[in-house]
Design an enzyme around this catalytic site. Structure first.
Site, PDB file in Angstrom:
ATOM      1  N   ILE A 168       0.830  -1.202   0.000  1.00 46.45           N
ATOM      2  CA  ILE A 168       0.000   0.000   0.000  1.00 46.45           C
ATOM      3  C   ILE A 168       0.868   1.255   0.000  1.00 46.45           C
ATOM      4  CG2 ILE A 168      -1.630   1.352   1.382  1.00 46.45           C
ATOM      5  CD1 ILE A 168      -2.828  -1.362   2.302  1.00 46.45           C
ATOM      6  N   ASN A 177       1.279   5.250   7.327  1.00 46.42           N
ATOM      7  CA  ASN A 177       0.924   3.951   6.753  1.00 46.42           C
ATOM      8  C   ASN A 177       1.674   2.782   7.380  1.00 46.42           C
ATOM      9  OD1 ASN A 177       0.036   2.044   4.484  1.00 46.42           O
ATOM     10  ND2 ASN A 177       2.264   2.074   4.229  1.00 46.42           N
ATOM     11  N   TYR A 214      -3.021  -6.349  17.182  1.00 41.12           N
ATOM     12  CA  TYR A 214      -3.185  -5.499  15.998  1.00 41.12           C
ATOM     13  C   TYR A 214      -4.518  -4.755  16.062  1.00 41.12           C
ATOM     14  CZ  TYR A 214      -3.673  -4.354  10.987  1.00 41.12           C
ATOM     15  OH  TYR A 214      -3.850  -3.718   9.778  1.00 41.12           O
TER      16      TYR A 214
END
Length: 254
Positions: free
Chosen positions: A22, A88, A153
């Protein structure tokens, strides 16, 4: 084919986790729209196809406050301002909750949440002095719903979601002109998803399972996320702050 948008000519952008997936696609799309881009990663290199005279490579460990200060200083020395930050960088270790050690818990939060905190503070400190800017934080669908395989996470990405909203409100109330938004990708076809499937020896089966979770009928692509990032970073989103944008093929709508 439509004419290419050029929304970022003269704008400076810093992207973390830019080495691949990404992050690399976000860098490509900003460059395609005329931006000046600092591509950062804990390792220096980004893909060679990103090479451009408007691109610089900056090593950055997002967990280091000192390295954040250095990275932003590099951008300011080169281009005098910072207009856009894309947080990111991230990691997603798999394992049920009872298998998570305290060290893993802390490491996952350091990269996925504390890195966003440090980057956001560094960017706001610069942007508020130059008339404003845009910060886009990459969270996850798992920052909104849970998953028993990635409790650490999910916790960190949920933190990114609410930290984004708090940061947006703080900047708005202080009149800084800094917008802060989060993006929540579904399953995206990158190494973060493909490697665990390969390690399990069942890429095709895992992909079918992932696709079935998305009503739109496919996994996401890095460009799907990058398109959303560029929109939120652009002047087209000038009245959007504190928002969470799912890019998930309908995953959260079910």
């Amino acid at each position: 084919m439509g004419e290419r948008l050029m929304r970022f000519v003269g704008k400076t952008v810093l992207v973390t986790g830019a080495r691949g997936g990404i992050g690399a696609e976000i860098v490509r799309q900003f460059l395609n729209e005329g931006a000046l881009v600092a591509a950062t990663d804990i390792a220096h290199a980004v893909p060679t196809e990103c090479e451009n005279e408007r691109l610089i490579h900056v090593p950055l460990d997002v967990c280091s406050e000192t390295q954040w200060a250095s990275a932003v200083a590099t951008v300011l020395t080169k281009w005098k301002k910072l207009d856009v930050l894309v947080n990111n960088a991230g990691r997603m270790p798999f394992g049920d909750m009872e298998s998570i050690s305290l060290d893993q818990w802390r490491s996952t939060h350091a990269i996925n949440l504390e890195g966003v905190f440090l980057g956001t503070l560094a960017a706001i400190n610069t942007m508020k002095r130059s008339g404003g800017g845009a910060i886009v934080n990459i969270s996850s669908i798992l920052g909104i719903v849970g998953d028993p395989r990635v409790a650490d996470y999910s916790s960190a990405k949920a933190g990114v979601r609410n930290f984004t909203k708090s940061s947006a409100l703080d900047c708005a109330r202080k009149g800084y002109g800094v917008r802060v938004n989060s993006i929540h990708p579904g399953y995206i076809r990158t190494g973060m998803i493909l490697k665990p499937a390969a390690d399990a020896g069942d890429i095709e089966g895992k992909m079918e399972t992932g696709i079935a979770k998305h009503p739109i009928g496919r996994l996401g692509l890095p460009e799907d996320v990058a398109n959303a990032v560029l929109f939120l970073a652009s002047d087209q989103a000038s009245f959007i702050t504190g928002a969470e944008l799912p890019v998930d093929g309908g995953y959260l709508a079910q």
